[in-house]
Write a protein that holds these residues in place. Structure first.
Motif, mmCIF file in Angstrom:
data_model
loop_
_atom_site.group_PDB
_atom_site.id
_atom_site.type_symbol
_atom_site.label_atom_id
_atom_site.label_comp_id
_atom_site.label_asym_id
_atom_site.label_seq_id
_atom_site.Cartn_x
_atom_site.Cartn_y
_atom_site.Cartn_z
ATOM 1 N N ALA A 99 0.814 -1.220 0.000
ATOM 2 C CA ALA A 99 0.000 0.000 0.000
ATOM 3 C C ALA A 99 0.850 1.274 0.000
ATOM 4 O O ALA A 99 0.470 2.267 -0.612
ATOM 5 N N PHE A 100 1.988 1.265 0.698
ATOM 6 C CA PHE A 100 2.678 2.542 0.954
ATOM 7 C C PHE A 100 4.073 2.674 0.372
ATOM 8 O O PHE A 100 4.688 3.733 0.492
ATOM 9 N N TRP A 101 4.644 1.630 -0.229
ATOM 10 C CA TRP A 101 5.980 1.742 -0.819
ATOM 11 C C TRP A 101 5.890 1.885 -2.324
ATOM 12 O O TRP A 101 5.039 1.227 -2.923
ATOM 13 N N PRO A 102 6.764 2.611 -2.991
ATOM 14 C CA PRO A 102 7.745 3.463 -2.331
ATOM 15 C C PRO A 102 7.043 4.602 -1.595
ATOM 16 O O PRO A 102 6.098 5.181 -2.128
ATOM 17 N N GLY A 103 7.552 4.930 -0.396
ATOM 18 C CA GLY A 103 6.937 5.996 0.387
ATOM 19 C C GLY A 103 7.489 6.041 1.791
ATOM 20 O O GLY A 103 8.268 5.177 2.185
ATOM 21 N N PRO A 104 7.054 7.078 2.567
ATOM 22 C CA PRO A 104 7.701 7.388 3.849
ATOM 23 C C PRO A 104 7.271 6.510 5.022
ATOM 24 O O PRO A 104 6.789 7.001 6.036
ATOM 25 N N LEU A 105 7.435 5.194 4.867
ATOM 26 C CA LEU A 105 7.091 4.240 5.919
ATOM 27 C C LEU A 105 8.259 3.283 6.127
ATOM 28 O O LEU A 105 8.753 2.681 5.173
ATOM 29 N N THR A 106 8.706 3.152 7.387
ATOM 30 C CA THR A 106 9.763 2.200 7.752
ATOM 31 C C THR A 106 9.147 1.103 8.601
ATOM 32 O O THR A 106 8.381 1.400 9.523
ATOM 33 N N LEU A 107 9.462 -0.150 8.275
ATOM 34 C CA LEU A 107 8.913 -1.290 9.011
ATOM 35 C C LEU A 107 10.034 -1.986 9.767
ATOM 36 O O LEU A 107 11.081 -2.299 9.194
ATOM 37 N N ILE A 108 9.826 -2.233 11.057
ATOM 38 C CA ILE A 108 10.805 -2.990 11.844
ATOM 39 C C ILE A 108 10.282 -4.408 12.012
ATOM 40 O O ILE A 108 9.148 -4.614 12.455
ATOM 41 N N LEU A 109 11.117 -5.381 11.635
ATOM 42 C CA LEU A 109 10.727 -6.794 11.650
ATOM 43 C C LEU A 109 11.908 -7.643 12.130
ATOM 44 O O LEU A 109 13.061 -7.186 12.106
ATOM 45 N N LYS A 126 18.258 -8.239 16.844
ATOM 46 C CA LYS A 126 17.762 -9.325 15.991
ATOM 47 C C LYS A 126 16.674 -8.811 15.049
ATOM 48 O O LYS A 126 15.993 -9.573 14.390
ATOM 49 N N THR A 127 16.477 -7.489 15.061
ATOM 50 C CA THR A 127 15.446 -6.891 14.220
ATOM 51 C C THR A 127 16.099 -6.012 13.164
ATOM 52 O O THR A 127 17.275 -5.661 13.277
ATOM 53 N N LEU A 128 15.320 -5.650 12.143
ATOM 54 C CA LEU A 128 15.853 -4.833 11.048
ATOM 55 C C LEU A 128 14.781 -3.840 10.598
ATOM 56 O O LEU A 128 13.625 -4.225 10.414
ATOM 57 N N ALA A 129 15.179 -2.588 10.419
ATOM 58 C CA ALA A 129 14.272 -1.556 9.902
ATOM 59 C C ALA A 129 14.466 -1.470 8.393
ATOM 60 O O ALA A 129 15.578 -1.243 7.918
ATOM 61 N N ILE A 130 13.384 -1.682 7.629
ATOM 62 C CA ILE A 130 13.472 -1.666 6.161
ATOM 63 C C ILE A 130 12.578 -0.575 5.585
ATOM 64 O O ILE A 130 11.529 -0.252 6.144
ATOM 65 N N ARG A 131 13.039 -0.038 4.434
ATOM 66 C CA ARG A 131 12.276 1.058 3.821
ATOM 67 C C ARG A 131 12.597 1.126 2.341
ATOM 68 O O ARG A 131 13.758 0.927 1.936
ATOM 69 N N VAL A 132 11.572 1.403 1.520
ATOM 70 C CA VAL A 132 11.748 1.668 0.086
ATOM 71 C C VAL A 132 11.318 3.118 -0.143
ATOM 72 O O VAL A 132 10.123 3.416 -0.139
ATOM 73 N N PRO A 133 12.294 4.025 -0.272
ATOM 74 C CA PRO A 133 11.956 5.450 -0.369
ATOM 75 C C PRO A 133 11.436 5.828 -1.755
ATOM 76 O O PRO A 133 11.650 5.109 -2.729
ATOM 77 N N LYS A 134 10.785 6.991 -1.815
ATOM 78 C CA LYS A 134 10.162 7.469 -3.048
ATOM 79 C C LYS A 134 10.898 8.700 -3.562
ATOM 80 O O LYS A 134 11.346 9.533 -2.771
ATOM 81 N N GLY A 135 10.974 8.817 -4.866
ATOM 82 C CA GLY A 135 11.628 9.974 -5.495
ATOM 83 C C GLY A 135 12.415 9.473 -6.694
ATOM 84 O O GLY A 135 13.099 8.458 -6.592
ATOM 85 N N ARG A 136 12.324 10.203 -7.821
ATOM 86 C CA ARG A 136 12.953 9.698 -9.041
ATOM 87 C C ARG A 136 14.440 9.407 -8.829
ATOM 88 O O ARG A 136 14.928 8.318 -9.132
ATOM 89 N N ALA A 137 15.157 10.357 -8.258
ATOM 90 C CA ALA A 137 16.619 10.202 -8.153
ATOM 91 C C ALA A 137 16.983 9.080 -7.182
ATOM 92 O O ALA A 137 17.834 8.244 -7.486
ATOM 93 N N VAL A 138 16.339 9.049 -6.001
ATOM 94 C CA VAL A 138 16.728 8.030 -5.020
ATOM 95 C C VAL A 138 16.326 6.638 -5.524
ATOM 96 O O VAL A 138 17.057 5.660 -5.316
ATOM 97 N N GLU A 139 15.217 6.536 -6.233
ATOM 98 C CA GLU A 139 14.814 5.223 -6.757
ATOM 99 C C GLU A 139 15.819 4.745 -7.802
ATOM 100 O O GLU A 139 16.237 3.587 -7.812
ATOM 101 N N GLU A 140 16.245 5.681 -8.681
ATOM 102 C CA GLU A 140 17.248 5.321 -9.704
ATOM 103 C C GLU A 140 18.565 4.936 -9.046
ATOM 104 O O GLU A 140 19.220 3.965 -9.432
ATOM 105 N N LEU A 141 18.939 5.719 -8.034
ATOM 106 C CA LEU A 141 20.202 5.469 -7.341
ATOM 107 C C LEU A 141 20.206 4.060 -6.733
ATOM 108 O O LEU A 141 21.153 3.287 -6.937
ATOM 109 N N LEU A 142 19.145 3.707 -6.012
ATOM 110 C CA LEU A 142 19.115 2.403 -5.347
ATOM 111 C C LEU A 142 19.089 1.263 -6.370
ATOM 112 O O LEU A 142 19.678 0.203 -6.143
ATOM 113 N N GLN A 143 18.423 1.507 -7.512
ATOM 114 C CA GLN A 143 18.435 0.485 -8.570
ATOM 115 C C GLN A 143 19.842 0.273 -9.109
ATOM 116 O O GLN A 143 20.270 -0.859 -9.310
ATOM 117 N N HIS A 144 20.546 1.380 -9.356
ATOM 118 C CA HIS A 144 21.916 1.281 -9.871
ATOM 119 C C HIS A 144 22.831 0.559 -8.894
ATOM 120 O O HIS A 144 23.667 -0.234 -9.288
#
Ligand code: TXA
Ligand code: MG
Length: 340
Positions: A99-109, A126-144
């Motif tokens: 529902a919310f990714w890419p977007g300003p939500l971090t999930l700890i699991l 033993k936990t990890l905070a994960i996030r898929v941020p939104k924005g043309r440049a940051v999305e391209e950067l993380l893909q690269h």
């Protein structure tokens, strides 16, 4: 503020065009530290799988190594590959991500037993905070880059988060390898942090996705009471004093004293002395606009302190619901007693 030793280096300024993004991705792949804009605030990124790089992130920020970092990914599948799929709230996490990714939500699991994220990035938890941020440049950067990127906000520990590239350079110039200038951040306050490590979701930090929006999908959510002086913070980043400008901050000001800057909202007017400096977060009383401007406004007032002989920042009453919850949280922490 104590300055932990960090080697001085030249910080490259990169534009968010094709070449700039490629250069930033290359530096990250080589283990460098690169700040970049997300939709929330600028992050100080580095390879989450490299212990050496992660240690440099903590050093550059002057951040206690007990405060875990959020890992950023290009896709939800890449993020969930690091998570234990037997976690009780795993399916809820998947639905929220959808529902919310890419977007300003971090999930700890709970992290996967074979997660590649180095233990230092999660402060040994033993936990990890994960996030898929939104924005043309940051999305391209993380893909690269194609690797998980640990990225706390790109400010010195305890200071106001940066919502523009110039804010990053004010505090980290010479301490990081590059900053990718992606312009002012759209949302302006950090991501919402939702703890899904147990059997009930807990809101750890209000942010860019509202509690109301989350509850629409997962039902009632408990709100962590880390603002109380007696509560034990779940992580040091949730300590009461945080997001602090240099000047003292006073909330819900209905009356001004001489020398106070007034951070106001809509058509609100305080009684008492004339403000030594008046900064309106949103003349139209729009809470999204106020969030977008908040951190830049605090920095602007701080910079003007000497010129206007300012003694404090008085803040007008602000909305409490929607994005107002994140605004209230950041300002409460800015107003909290500072560590000696
Ligand atoms: O919007 C954002 O979230 C920005 C951008 C750059 O993505 N990042 C950010 O990171 O605000 P940081 O490090 O400034 O704040 C992350 C918060 C901290 O309060 C940290 O303690 C908490 O998330 N956190 C991270 N991992 C955690 C974990 N495993 N358990 C509990 N809290 C965690
Ligand atoms: Mg931060």
């Amino acid at each position: 503020m104590p300055m932990p030793h960090a080697p001085s280096r030249t910080t490259e300024r990169l534009d968010h065009d094709y070449d700039g993004i490629r250069r930033a991705a290359r530096l990250l792949q080589q283990g460098g530290l690169v700040a970049f804009g997300t939709e929330t605030v600028y992050g100080l990124g580095g390879l989450a799988t490299s212990p050496h790089t992660v240690e440099r992130i903590f050093q550059a920020k002057g951040r206690p190594s007990s405060n875990p970092l959020i890992c950023h990914f290009a896709t939800a599948d890449a993020a969930f590959a690091e998570i234990d799929e037997t976690a009780p709230l795993y399916e809820m996490a998947r639905s929220l991500a959808k529902a919310f990714w890419p977007g300003p939500l971090t999930l700890i699991l709970p992290r996967h037993a074979e997660s590649r994220i180095c233990p230092a990035a999660t402060a040994g938890l033993k936990t990890l905070a994960i996030r898929v941020p939104k924005g043309r440049a940051v999305e391209e950067l993380l893909q690269h880059v194609g690797q998980p990127i640990a990225a706390p906000s790109a400010n010195r520990s305890g200071r106001v988060s940066p919502s523009q590239a110039s804010h990053v350079l004010e505090e980290l110039d010479g301490r990081i390898d590059a900053v990718l200038d992606t312009g002012p951040c759209a949302v302006g306050v950090e991501s919402t942090v939702l703890d899904l490590t147990g059997t009930q979701p807990i809101l750890r930090r209000p942010g860019g996705i509202t509690l109301e929006a989350l509850e629409g999908l997962c039902g009632p959510i408990n709100v962590a009471d880390h603002m109380s002086a007696h509560s034990q913070p779940n992580a040091p980043g949730q300590a009461a004093s945080h997001y602090a400008p240099s000047l003292p901050v006073r909330l819900n000001a209905t009356h001004l004293s001489p020398g106070e800057a007034f951070l106001t909202f809509g058509d609100y007017i305080a009684e008492g002395a004339a403000p030594a400096l008046n900064v309106n977060l949103s003349l139209e009383g729009n809470v999204e606009e106020a969030a977008h401007r908040l951190f830049a406004a605090l920095r602007q007032i701080d910079r003007s302190a000497a010129r206007h002989n300012l003694t404090a920042i008085a803040v007008a009453p602000l909305p409490h619901d929607g994005l107002g919850r994140a605004l209230q949280d950041r300002l409460k922490r800015a107003a909290a007693p500072r560590p000696a």
